[in-house]
Scaffold this active site. Structure first.
Site, PDB file in Angstrom:
ATOM      1  N   ASP A 258       0.952   7.414  39.344  1.00 41.26           N
ATOM      2  CA  ASP A 258       0.945   8.008  38.272  1.00 41.26           C
ATOM      3  C   ASP A 258      -0.614   8.078  37.813  1.00 41.26           C
ATOM      4  OD1 ASP A 258       3.179   8.683  35.928  1.00 41.26           O
ATOM      5  OD2 ASP A 258       0.904   8.550  35.072  1.00 41.26           O
ATOM      6  N   CYS A 347      11.123  19.291  33.718  1.00 43.42           N
ATOM      7  CA  CYS A 347      11.437  19.468  32.662  1.00 43.42           C
ATOM      8  C   CYS A 347      10.794  20.260  31.556  1.00 43.42           C
ATOM      9  CB  CYS A 347      10.895  17.885  31.888  1.00 43.42           C
ATOM     10  SG  CYS A 347       9.374  17.668  31.963  1.00 43.42           S
TER      11      CYS A 347
END
Length: 403
Positions: A258, A347
């Site tokens: 990340d 998303c």
């Protein structure tokens, strides 16, 4: 401010504009309303009663003349009194459903229109709750809503994460407020027996993504039944949801990537909480850069998960986002070992399931891999969808077996 149904302003639809509303749709668009008289002067967020052109009552709505969605239904009963008791009834019904579905007090308690509170999100973290209010109407009802939360949940900590760009469409300012308690350190939550940490004050969204709960379990099951301890690559790992569940399921090695150091630190702490730190490696890096490096080293993994943030934040971003999803699918498919699995997620509300599926399939083909789609899923059950708003089902998760 006391709501008196008989005193509410009455707005009317244009002739023949009621069909969708009579079928149960909770929104009324500005071009469907007679924009005359009070409709032009009411303050954003006012409670109004709306009628058809022939005077048939349609219910109580929150009204804002500025955005395209001008009115959002609170109740089909025009005589409903909007107060703390009204909101407590909605919250109680939502909580009862989540207790049956989830069984522990860590879930999305309110998912906007599907739970009767337009543009409002409430996530529950045990004795803490995080609200995000994205409509002027519910922003004006904030005190009644907070009083209702006290009745239903009795939270020790209450955080308003009103930092969404959606608020600007309603003419609202963006802010984060801790109304009660403290968010100085991450709060511990439980998901399918695993322990995680959520940063309610500064983490992404409300601090945790409950929407991937069921998909994390499905991915973990692919590991649990493997003939040998698999290698797992978790991209856009956030706070370690997929990574930790993978390690608990028996993965021999998990690499989680990340770009946020804060997220990586929280994920590493969660791995330690669950006793799997020695099998998890957390790396702060740009995902596409990490994939280039892994490709150069020809590293392969038995399970690769890519759960990026929204690539398309508006409609104008869609073409670029689709190209990015295709590229991500190509690069991740190339890192999957023969007989392994690939999980691709989106998303992005503006990306349709069909378009996402097409671009991921093209990316897998670009990598020269043959694949079988095992599962096409959405958000977890505590993220219901209003039956008249199927387009609000934003999350897409595709599970593939690669040859």
């Amino acid at each position: 401010m006391t709501d008196r149904p008989a005193d509410r302003p009455r707005l009317r639809l244009k002739p023949k504009a009621e069909r969708r509303t009579l079928l149960g749709h909770p929104w009324i668009f500005s071009n469907e309303l007679e924009m005359e008289g009070e409709a032009k002067t009411l303050e954003p967020g006012a409670l109004v009663s709306i009628e058809t052109a022939r005077g048939q009552p349609l219910g109580c709505y929150i009204y804002n003349r500025h955005p395209l969605i001008a009115a959002r239904r609170l109740s089909a009963d025009p005589a409903a009194r909007i107060d703390a008791d009204f909101f407590a009834a909605l919250l109680g019904r939502a909580a009862d459903l989540r207790e049956r579905l989830i069984g522990v007090p860590f879930y999305r308690l309110i998912h906007a229109e599907a739970d009767g509170l337009p543009g409002c999100i409430v996530d529950r973290y045990g004795d803490a709750v995080v609200l995000q209010i994205n409509t002027a109407g519910l922003d004006r009802q904030r005190e009644a809503l907070l009083a209702a939360l006290d009745q239903v949940c009795r939270p020790q900590t209450v955080v308003l994460r009103n930092d969404s760009a959606a608020r600007e469409l309603e003419g609202l300012e963006r802010s984060v407020e801790v109304l009660r308690g403290s968010v100085a350190s991450p709060i511990e939550i439980v998901e399918h027996g695993a322990r995680f940490l959520a940063d309610l004050g500064t983490g992404q969204k409300t601090g945790w993504f409950y929407d991937q709960r069921d998909n994390r379990v499905w991915a973990a099951d692919l590991i649990r039944r493997a003939p040998r301890p698999p290698r797992v690559l978790d991209l856009y790992a956030f706070c370690g949801g997929f990574a930790v569940q993978a390690a608990l399921a028996g993965a021999g090695e998990v690499l989680a990537v990340d770009r946020s150091q804060a997220a990586i630190d929280v994920a590493a702490a969660a791995a330690a909480l669950n006793g799997v730190a020695e099998r998890c490696r957390f790396e702060r890096a740009d995902v596409f850069g990490a994939l280039d490096r892994l490709t150069a080293g020809d590293e392969r993994f038995d399970l690769v998960i890519a759960d990026p943030p929204a690539f398309a934040k508006s409609r104008k971003d869609v073409p670029q986002a689709l190209r990015a999803y295709r590229k991500l699918a190509r690069l991740t498919a190339g890192r999957v070992a023969e007989g392994g699995f690939l999980v691709c997620c989106s998303c992005s509300h503006h990306i349709t399931p069909e378009a996402f599926h097409e671009q991921v399939a093209r990316g897998i083909n670009d990598a020269g891999r043959a694949a079988r789609l095992l599962r096409a899923a959405g958000a977890a059950t505590d993220h219901p969808t209003h039956p008249q708003l199927p387009e609000s089902a934003y999350l897409k998760a595709l599970f593939f077996a690669l040859d």
